[in-house]
Each structure stands twice: as structure tokens, then as C-alpha cells.
Scaffold this motif. Structure first.
Motif, PDB file in Angstrom:
ATOM      1  N   GLN A  45       2.807   5.943  -3.189  1.00 45.89           N
ATOM      2  CA  GLN A  45       3.953   6.761  -3.599  1.00 45.89           C
ATOM      3  C   GLN A  45       4.099   6.777  -5.125  1.00 45.89           C
ATOM      4  N   ILE A  46       3.788   5.668  -5.746  1.00 39.49           N
ATOM      5  CA  ILE A  46       3.855   5.586  -7.213  1.00 39.49           C
ATOM      6  C   ILE A  46       2.774   6.460  -7.846  1.00 39.49           C
ATOM      7  N   TRP A  47       1.598   6.528  -7.222  1.00 40.61           N
ATOM      8  CA  TRP A  47       0.564   7.440  -7.719  1.00 40.61           C
ATOM      9  C   TRP A  47       1.050   8.886  -7.660  1.00 40.61           C
ATOM     10  N   LEU A  48       1.826   9.210  -6.628  1.00 40.84           N
ATOM     11  CA  LEU A  48       2.405  10.550  -6.537  1.00 40.84           C
ATOM     12  C   LEU A  48       3.417  10.799  -7.653  1.00 40.84           C
ATOM     13  N   ILE A  49       4.228   9.793  -7.940  1.00 46.62           N
ATOM     14  CA  ILE A  49       5.235   9.932  -9.005  1.00 46.62           C
ATOM     15  C   ILE A  49       4.556  10.214 -10.335  1.00 46.62           C
ATOM     16  N   TYR A  50       3.521   9.439 -10.663  1.00 43.28           N
ATOM     17  CA  TYR A  50       2.803   9.653 -11.924  1.00 43.28           C
ATOM     18  C   TYR A  50       2.121  11.015 -11.949  1.00 43.28           C
ATOM     19  N   LEU A  51       1.621  11.460 -10.797  1.00 42.85           N
ATOM     20  CA  LEU A  51       0.987  12.773 -10.727  1.00 42.85           C
ATOM     21  C   LEU A  51       1.995  13.875 -11.032  1.00 42.85           C
ATOM     22  N   PHE A  52       3.148  13.824 -10.376  1.00 47.37           N
ATOM     23  CA  PHE A  52       4.155  14.868 -10.557  1.00 47.37           C
ATOM     24  C   PHE A  52       4.703  14.892 -11.986  1.00 47.37           C
ATOM     25  N   THR A  53       4.916  13.725 -12.577  1.00 45.82           N
ATOM     26  CA  THR A  53       5.489  13.680 -13.926  1.00 45.82           C
ATOM     27  C   THR A  53       4.465  14.003 -15.010  1.00 45.82           C
ATOM     28  N   SER A  54       3.182  13.900 -14.703  1.00 50.10           N
ATOM     29  CA  SER A  54       2.158  14.162 -15.723  1.00 50.10           C
ATOM     30  C   SER A  54       2.114  15.626 -16.128  1.00 50.10           C
ATOM     31  N   PHE A 113      10.345   9.317  -2.632  1.00 47.38           N
ATOM     32  CA  PHE A 113      10.844   8.307  -1.683  1.00 47.38           C
ATOM     33  C   PHE A 113      11.933   8.841  -0.748  1.00 47.38           C
ATOM     34  N   SER A 114      12.244  10.141  -0.849  1.00 52.42           N
ATOM     35  CA  SER A 114      13.272  10.698   0.029  1.00 52.42           C
ATOM     36  C   SER A 114      12.828  10.596   1.492  1.00 52.42           C
ATOM     37  N   GLY A 115      13.752  10.195   2.346  1.00 51.16           N
ATOM     38  CA  GLY A 115      13.444  10.048   3.764  1.00 51.16           C
ATOM     39  C   GLY A 115      12.804   8.723   4.123  1.00 51.16           C
ATOM     40  N   THR A 116      12.661   7.823   3.151  1.00 54.12           N
ATOM     41  CA  THR A 116      12.106   6.490   3.411  1.00 54.12           C
ATOM     42  C   THR A 116      13.225   5.455   3.372  1.00 54.12           C
ATOM     43  N   LEU A 117      12.870   4.202   3.607  1.00 58.09           N
ATOM     44  CA  LEU A 117      13.853   3.123   3.613  1.00 58.09           C
ATOM     45  C   LEU A 117      14.190   2.610   2.214  1.00 58.09           C
ATOM     46  N   VAL A 118      13.525   3.129   1.203  1.00 57.99           N
ATOM     47  CA  VAL A 118      13.786   2.695  -0.177  1.00 57.99           C
ATOM     48  C   VAL A 118      15.109   3.307  -0.630  1.00 57.99           C
ATOM     49  N   SER A 119      16.036   2.456  -1.067  1.00 57.70           N
ATOM     50  CA  SER A 119      17.375   2.935  -1.423  1.00 57.70           C
ATOM     51  C   SER A 119      17.395   3.574  -2.802  1.00 57.70           C
ATOM     52  N   VAL A 120      18.362   4.450  -3.018  1.00 58.16           N
ATOM     53  CA  VAL A 120      18.507   5.154  -4.290  1.00 58.16           C
ATOM     54  C   VAL A 120      18.718   4.198  -5.461  1.00 58.16           C
ATOM     55  N   PRO A 121      19.607   3.205  -5.360  1.00 60.31           N
ATOM     56  CA  PRO A 121      19.780   2.278  -6.495  1.00 60.31           C
ATOM     57  C   PRO A 121      18.490   1.566  -6.883  1.00 60.31           C
ATOM     58  N   ASP A 122      17.701   1.161  -5.884  1.00 62.63           N
ATOM     59  CA  ASP A 122      16.446   0.470  -6.172  1.00 62.63           C
ATOM     60  C   ASP A 122      15.451   1.408  -6.860  1.00 62.63           C
ATOM     61  N   ILE A 123      15.434   2.668  -6.452  1.00 53.86           N
ATOM     62  CA  ILE A 123      14.537   3.662  -7.071  1.00 53.86           C
ATOM     63  C   ILE A 123      14.917   3.879  -8.528  1.00 53.86           C
ATOM     64  N   TRP A 173       0.820  -1.203   0.000  1.00 51.58           N
ATOM     65  CA  TRP A 173       0.000   0.000   0.000  1.00 51.58           C
ATOM     66  C   TRP A 173       0.857   1.257   0.000  1.00 51.58           C
ATOM     67  N   PHE A 174       1.927   1.271   0.773  1.00 49.57           N
ATOM     68  CA  PHE A 174       2.837   2.410   0.801  1.00 49.57           C
ATOM     69  C   PHE A 174       3.456   2.634  -0.577  1.00 49.57           C
ATOM     70  N   LEU A 175       3.941   1.569  -1.201  1.00 53.20           N
ATOM     71  CA  LEU A 175       4.556   1.682  -2.522  1.00 53.20           C
ATOM     72  C   LEU A 175       3.553   2.186  -3.553  1.00 53.20           C
ATOM     73  N   LEU A 176       2.330   1.679  -3.484  1.00 50.89           N
ATOM     74  CA  LEU A 176       1.314   2.042  -4.468  1.00 50.89           C
ATOM     75  C   LEU A 176       0.975   3.529  -4.398  1.00 50.89           C
ATOM     76  N   ARG A 233      11.094  10.949 -14.495  1.00 53.45           N
ATOM     77  CA  ARG A 233      10.474  10.013 -13.566  1.00 53.45           C
ATOM     78  C   ARG A 233      11.439   9.646 -12.445  1.00 53.45           C
ATOM     79  N   GLU A 234      12.704   9.436 -12.776  1.00 50.30           N
ATOM     80  CA  GLU A 234      13.681   9.088 -11.755  1.00 50.30           C
ATOM     81  C   GLU A 234      13.817  10.210 -10.725  1.00 50.30           C
ATOM     82  N   THR A 235      13.849  11.447 -11.200  1.00 53.28           N
ATOM     83  CA  THR A 235      13.954  12.592 -10.300  1.00 53.28           C
ATOM     84  C   THR A 235      12.732  12.687  -9.388  1.00 53.28           C
ATOM     85  N   ALA A 236      11.528  12.496  -9.969  1.00 55.84           N
ATOM     86  CA  ALA A 236      10.301  12.531  -9.170  1.00 55.84           C
ATOM     87  C   ALA A 236      10.281  11.390  -8.154  1.00 55.84           C
ATOM     88  N   ALA A 237      10.754  10.212  -8.561  1.00 57.20           N
ATOM     89  CA  ALA A 237      10.771   9.069  -7.653  1.00 57.20           C
ATOM     90  C   ALA A 237      11.729   9.304  -6.487  1.00 57.20           C
TER      91      ALA A 237
END
Length: 307
Positions: A238-247, A268-278, A233-236, A260-264
Motif C-alpha cells: 500500500q505504501i508503494w501505491l502511495i509513493y506512486l500516486f504522489t510521484s 487505505f480507505s476500506g481497510t482496518l487502518v484508522s484515519v488518525p494512524d494514517i 506485506w499489506f502495508l508495504l 501524501r496524506e490525501t493519497a494515503a
């Protein structure tokens, strides 16, 4: 003698069409290289794939993703009563031209090759309506994600709400902007001539766009699951936010590589998701949903002589 001249003309036309197809193929490959060459691959090191099934499923979901887009195009062509082979070829030609156009909105250019001039306005307007319908779920689901993360007092919420209302109003009631009296401008007259012809397209477009949005959102989530993240749910959201910002960010090419990479990274800044994975997840979703269909289209479609 006339038969020989006709054969020569046919061969010449076939040669020109083949050359045009090769030209598009080179352009697709060149565009792909241009976009991927600007990616910072240093951030893509140190990855560990933990769930191969998620990666495979993300690739397989490309099928319903493309199928939803094809159904929108099929609805457009239904009133024209054309052969299914032509419908499919025009669809793939649209995939190729959309890949090389800003934000993918040039997909009508490839489709027009297969149809007569008198059908141009209908195809352009209907395709634009189908593209606009894809923006609506991005706004609606993005608005919900903004509410969850930032609350309704944030300026992003206000901007997104206003944008969603305006686009929804234009999508459903834009016909009323056309004057009822016959216009002296030829382009407006052409729009008036097809007014009402596309009313039946709006709800099917929106339905298929909603399903397609959920499909490619799930694909993006699965790519993060591939690298071991399990908070679905958290990932989903956040991904909706990414698509919103890039649209709302214009892009020279379809796919929004780097954007998209910049928006992602921001989302995800400040979360446990690492930069390489993003970075890698964002690149893979581009390769699956944008680059791979464009690459496939270069081998599938070939303009045919109009009957």
C-alpha cells in the motif's frame, strides 16, 4: 594598507555568507511552519503507541537513507577531484535548497555554490539524472503494487506501465536525442560536450536509488507498526501505491505535505487502518526524511570562498 583592505573584504564576505546562511535557515523554518500549519491536527487525536522500537528504528533508518543519497552525490563529484569537506558541505547545501524547491528537484542550486561556473552544466545534468533515477524504483514497485491490488486491466496499470517504459528509455537512451553534429545553440553544445561523461553514473545511481526506496518504504511501514499494525506485506504494497500516486503530483515544496496524506487516505480507505494512524504516520515520515535533514542542513552547511 593593502592587507587591511583585504581583511576588510574578507570580513565583509564572511558577513554576507553568514547572512545568507541565516536567510536560508529562516526560509527552511518558514516553509516547515507553512506546511505543518495546514495539517488537520484534529485527526491526530486518540493515538496509542504500541511498539516504541519500531518508531526508534524508523528514525535510525534516516542514516542509510541519507547515506544512499550522499553516495550518488559523491559519484558525481569524483571526476572533479575536490576535497571531501567541500563535497559534504555542497551535499547539505543541496538538501536545504531541495527542501524549498518543487518536488525537491532544486537540490542542484545549493550544490552549485561550491563550484566554478565551468562545472555548472555537469552538476545540473548529473544531479537531474540522479533525481530521475529515484523515480524509477517508485514506478517499478508501484507498478507491481497496482498489479496486486487492481489487476492488469486497470487504467492505472496502463498509465504506470507507459510512464515506466518512457522514463526508463529516456534514462538509458536519452543521449541519442542529442544531435551528433555540433549545434549552433550554446546550451545544446554544452550538453554535447559532456555526452558520455555521465554514462558510468547511471547504474550506480539506479542501484543506490533502489536501496534508498526500500529503506524509506521500510521506514513508512515501521511507523504503522508503531501503532500496532502487523501485516507487513499489506502495508508495504500500500505504501508503494502511495509513493506512486504522489510521484506524479507536482508540489510547491519538497515533502508533499497534505498530498501524501490525501493519497494515503485513498489507498487505505476500506481497510482496518484508522484515519488518525494514517495521518500521523504520514506526517512523521515527512518530519523524519524531509524536515529533519533540512533543519540539520541549516546548521551544517556554509558557503566558502571559491578557490
Amino acid at each position: 594598507m593593502q592587507m587591511k583592505e583585504r581583511d576588510k573584504a574578507t570580513k565583509k564576505q564572511a558577513g554576507l555568507m553568514t547572512f545568507f546562511k541565516l536567510l536560508v535557515f529562516v526560509a527552511v523554518i518558514g516553509t516547515l511552519y507553512f506546511q505543518l500549519n495546514n495539517v488537520d491536527w484534529e485527526h491526530a487525536k486518540g493515538l496509542e503507541i504500541k511498539h516504541w522500537w519500531a518508531l526508534v528504528l524508523a528514525f535510525l533508518l534516516l542514516i542509510p537513507n541519507l547515506w544512499m543519497e550522499f553516495l550518488k552525490w559523491k559519484i558525481i563529484t569524483n571526476p572533479m577531484h575536490v576535497e571531501m569537506k567541500l563535497v559534504k558541505n555542497a551535499f547539505w547545501a543541496g538538501v536545504a535548497s531541495g527542501f524549498m524547491s518543487p518536488n525537491g528537484w532544486g537540490n542542484f542550486l545549493g550544490r552549485l555554490i561550491y563550484f566554478q561556473k565551468r562545472q555548472t552544466i555537469y552538476i545540473i545534468f548529473s544531479t537531474a539524472l540522479a533525481n530521475l533515477s529515484q523515480l524509477i524504483p517508485t514506478l517499478l514497485f508501484g507498478l507491481f503494487a497496482v498489479l496486486l491490488k487492481y489487476g492488469d486491466s486497470n487504467s492505472i496499470w496502463l498509465f504506470t506501465s507507459a510512464g515506466a517504459i518512457c522514463i526508463l528509455a529516456f534514462y538509458f537512451f536519452g543521449d541519442y536525442l542529442l544531435p551528433k553534429k555540433r549545434s549552433r545553440f550554446q546550451f545544446v553544445r554544452r550538453l554535447q560536450s559532456i555526452r558520455g561523461r555521465y554514462q558510468s553514473l547511471k547504474w550506480p545511481f539506479l542501484t543506490f536509488s533502489m536501496i534508498r526506496f526500500l529503506v524509506f518504504s521500510l521506514q513508512y511501514v515501521l511507523l504503522f507498526v508503531t501503532f500496532g499494525y502487523e501485516d507487513f506485506w499489506f502495508l508495504l504494497t500500500q505504501i508503494w501505491l502511495i509513493y506512486l500516486f504522489t510521484s506524479f503530483v507536482p508540489s510547491l515544496w519538497s515533502g508533499k505535505v497534505l498530498i501524501r496524506e490525501t493519497a494515503a487516505l485513498f489507498v487505505f480507505s476500506g481497510t482496518l487502518v484508522s484515519v488518525p494512524d494514517i495521518i500521523v504516520s504520514s506526517i512523521i515520515i515527512y518530519l523524519i526524511n524531509i524536515a529533519l535533514p533540512a533543519f540539520m542542513s541549516s546548521f551544517i552547511w556554509l558557503p566558502k570562498r571559491k578557490k
